[in-house]
Design a protein around this motif. Structure first.
Motif: not given
Length: 336
Positions: A326, A21, A323, A328-329, A304
């Motif tokens: 998985n 992240k 939230e 915004d990575v 996201a």
């Protein structure tokens, strides 16, 4: 033939090395060979002020090595490796910014003088120091030496989104989502010279293979990649996954990478055989792809899950989306 197939399969084997992240609202990513760093645009969470950043990442660990604060949220990125200037497409603000990577400072922000625009993708002609930016109905041409808007290329289609540069041939391939077409622009004259069917629905991005003179087109509506010759002849259709979006090509390894936003996967395609050799889970909404062509390392941004769009006439929810573990990575894909 058996030996060739075995070599190809070995070279094509891929795996996810790490997933980290980084920030909120991640969009485009680029790899800079000069400083061996990865740059990724993050617009921040909905409602946050002064949250837009360009993150500078270590390509091995994905550790944040630095941040560049930008007053205009950057969605697209284009890098001139010769001048070490990073160009950002500020879609919400009808503008483009230039960032000097040596200092980390925004050195210019400009527009084309019209009230409305939708700057999306930036590609760089490093030889002539020009920047081409897709703008849904036309293409901006930016003088990279002066870092200012130069002129428009108009009459290039409808739903202009993706750009692929044939630098040697002075040609620009333009995807037209609304017409399921690709338009070819002669950059010497600034005129469209031909258009042809993309071979799929809603073509959104493209990349050009200069060695074998092939155009790879990601078709978001049909979840496919089509392979076309420069005249528009359809050579191959490859199913990749729902919402095919980001696309990039490593000519050294002869591998094509496609981020399938709807499927949550990144497809790895052997361009010698046109076979999908890997389909890797890369988060909620894989978006854009950068490649270190020397090592073969691949970087994939992932957005996201947001809240559903409100119905017509209804206000957008004020509270942030839940939230997404998985989303915004950044993923790193390496040879297996």
């Amino acid at each position: 033939m058996l030996a060739v197939a075995m070599i190809s399969g070995t070279a094509a084997a891929q795996k996810i090395d790490k997933t980290v992240k980084v920030g909120a609202g991640l969009y485009e990513i680029v790899y800079n060979e000069k400083d061996n760093s990865v740059y990724v645009a993050g617009i921040g969470k909905r409602g946050e002020k002064d949250a837009a950043r360009i993150y500078k990442l270590d390509p091995d660990t994905l550790e944040i090595k630095g941040e560049i604060s930008v007053s205009h949220a950057a969605f697209g990125l284009g890098l001139n490796r010769r001048t070490q200037t990073l160009y950002t497409t500020n879609t919400r603000d009808n503008s483009v910014s230039a960032i000097d990577l040596k200092t980390g400072k925004v050195i210019a922000t400009f527009n084309h003088g019209k009230e409305k625009s939708h700057t999306r993708e930036a590609v760089i002609d490093e030889k002539n120091n020009k920047v081409y930016v897709s703008n849904m109905t036309d293409i901006w041409v930016i003088d990279g030496k002066a870092n200012k808007f130069s002129h428009l290329i108009e009459n290039v289609g409808e739903g202009v989104t993706g750009l692929a540069l044939d630098e040697k041939g002075s040609l620009l391939y333009v995807t037209n989502m609304s017409k399921d077409e690709v338009t070819v622009v002669d950059l010497k004259t600034g005129k469209s010279v031909r258009s042809f069917a993309s071979g799929g629905k809603s073509p959104i991005n493209a990349v050009y293979d200069a060695k074998d003179k092939r155009l790879f087109v990601a078709n978001q509506g049909s979840g496919t990649v089509t392979v076309l010759d420069p005249q528009g002849k359809l050579l191959q259709t490859i199913e990749t996954g729902a919402g095919a979006l980001g696309i990039n090509f490593n000519p050294v390894k002869e591998l094509l990478y496609v981020a399938n936003r709807g499927a949550g996967t990144t497809s790895v395609i052997d361009t010698k055989t046109y076979k999908v050799v890997s389909s890797l889970k890369t988060g909620t909404h894989p978006q854009t792809i950068a490649i270190d062509k020397k090592t073969g390392k691949v970087f994939v941004t992932n957005k996201a899950q947001g809240r559903p769009r409100p119905a017509a006439g209804q206000p957008a929810p004020s509270e942030p989306a839940p939230e997404d573990p998985n989303g915004d990575v950044v993923n790193v894909i390496v040879p297996n």
